[in-house]
Design an enzyme around this catalytic site. Sequence first.
Site, short mmCIF file in Angstrom:
data_model
loop_
_atom_site.label_atom_id
_atom_site.label_comp_id
_atom_site.label_asym_id
_atom_site.label_seq_id
_atom_site.Cartn_x
_atom_site.Cartn_y
_atom_site.Cartn_z
N CYS A 293 0.38 8.38 -2.81
CA CYS A 293 1.07 7.81 -3.95
C CYS A 293 1.55 8.66 -5.12
O CYS A 293 2.16 8.24 -5.77
CB CYS A 293 0.17 6.50 -4.74
N LEU B 277 0.73 -1.07 0.05
CA LEU B 277 -0.01 0.23 -0.12
C LEU B 277 0.95 1.18 0.08
O LEU B 277 1.69 1.21 0.83
CB LEU B 277 -0.73 0.13 1.39
N CYS C 281 12.91 26.70 0.45
CA CYS C 281 12.72 25.38 0.90
C CYS C 281 14.34 24.75 0.91
O CYS C 281 14.62 24.09 1.79
CB CYS C 281 11.73 24.40 0.24
#
Length: 396
Positions: free
Chosen positions: A174, A170, A359
């Site tokens: 995704c 799983l 970032c």
Amino acid sequence: MNVDKIFLKSFLHTFKDESFCVKFWDGDEVKVGENEPLFKIILKKPIPKKDILKSTTLAFGEAYMNGDLEVEGDFLLMLNTVLKYKEKFTTDFRGLPKIFSNLTSTKKQKEEVTYHYDIGNDFYKLWLDDTLSYSCAYFKNENESLGEAQLNKIHHLLKKLNLSEGMTLLDIGCGWGALLIEAAKLYKIKGLGITLSEEQYKAFKEKIEKENLQDYLQVKLMDYRELEKSGLLFDRVVSVGMLEHVGRSNYDLFMKCVSKVLKKEGVFVLHYISGLYESEGDAWIRKYIFPGGVIPTLREIISLSADYRFYTVDVESLRMHYYKTLIKWAENFEKNTDKVREMFDEKFVRMWRMYLYSCAACFYTGVIDLHQIVFTKGVNNSLPLTREYLYKKSLP
């Protein structure tokens, strides 16, 4: 003298150990530090004192987005220099209730994911690699391309999962499906990917059909909270860059949901951006880039894991790998700013430039980190004794 200007000049003492220049809107210029200036910040308009005190990053971020702040010299160097002092910046969390809302309902989180990830696949294709991997890559050497490093990351994660043919996997959050596609091809696993993004869902579904992997993979529009009562069970669970969207009040629920669907002795690999200290997040990032985004610390996730008998097998920091990833993304973005400008506008271009480079600077200066944690559900004595298997070139 203007009150805002007086305050800004006082604020510059924060950076007295650095060397740069600031040019004010009236032509006045101030040199910070004793050495040769590394860059110059140009303020075309006053930035109100009250805005800086409410949120330093929001005030300066908006000034840059609006074209009221420019930088002469290396933009990344400027951010690397300034963000070393981020702990001295101020944020009035109570004074920004819309930005720092603690709502984490399914509807709210769906809206937040849609805001960022459903901008359009064509936009992300401009600056991500061919796999559309939108998370930290793994650079084995300085000369690797972004695409090579992203495949390295996928293989690194798959090895940590200790997969074998026929296992079920799983992927929570995704994305566009690159990890599961590679897992199906290399290990012949049966995989399910879940996402809240319509754009990612459509693209992943098309890839499954294009690669003729229908017998191995599925993708669903599904909230992680639905896992608890789904009745599903998996040998392995992986989640890459999704925990940051869950919200601090839901970390326990997230771990509970993983535990519900992971078989005994199963392996869970968690890959997420982490902070050194618990925080509600950055105002500018939450307003413009990731609404509702909160970065977990390593200690709170490790602490929660024990409540579900998750044994911590391995913890790895990839902080500098994410710095390099963001630099690659930013370089690709810069090459395509004309196309981005046609899709959106100049303000959007400046916003995303600030996002990617800031970032990168936050990883470089240690404001944030990237951790991969390998858990087992209960005791698993069958995993390799050393990390040697992670660095072998051979794949099945």
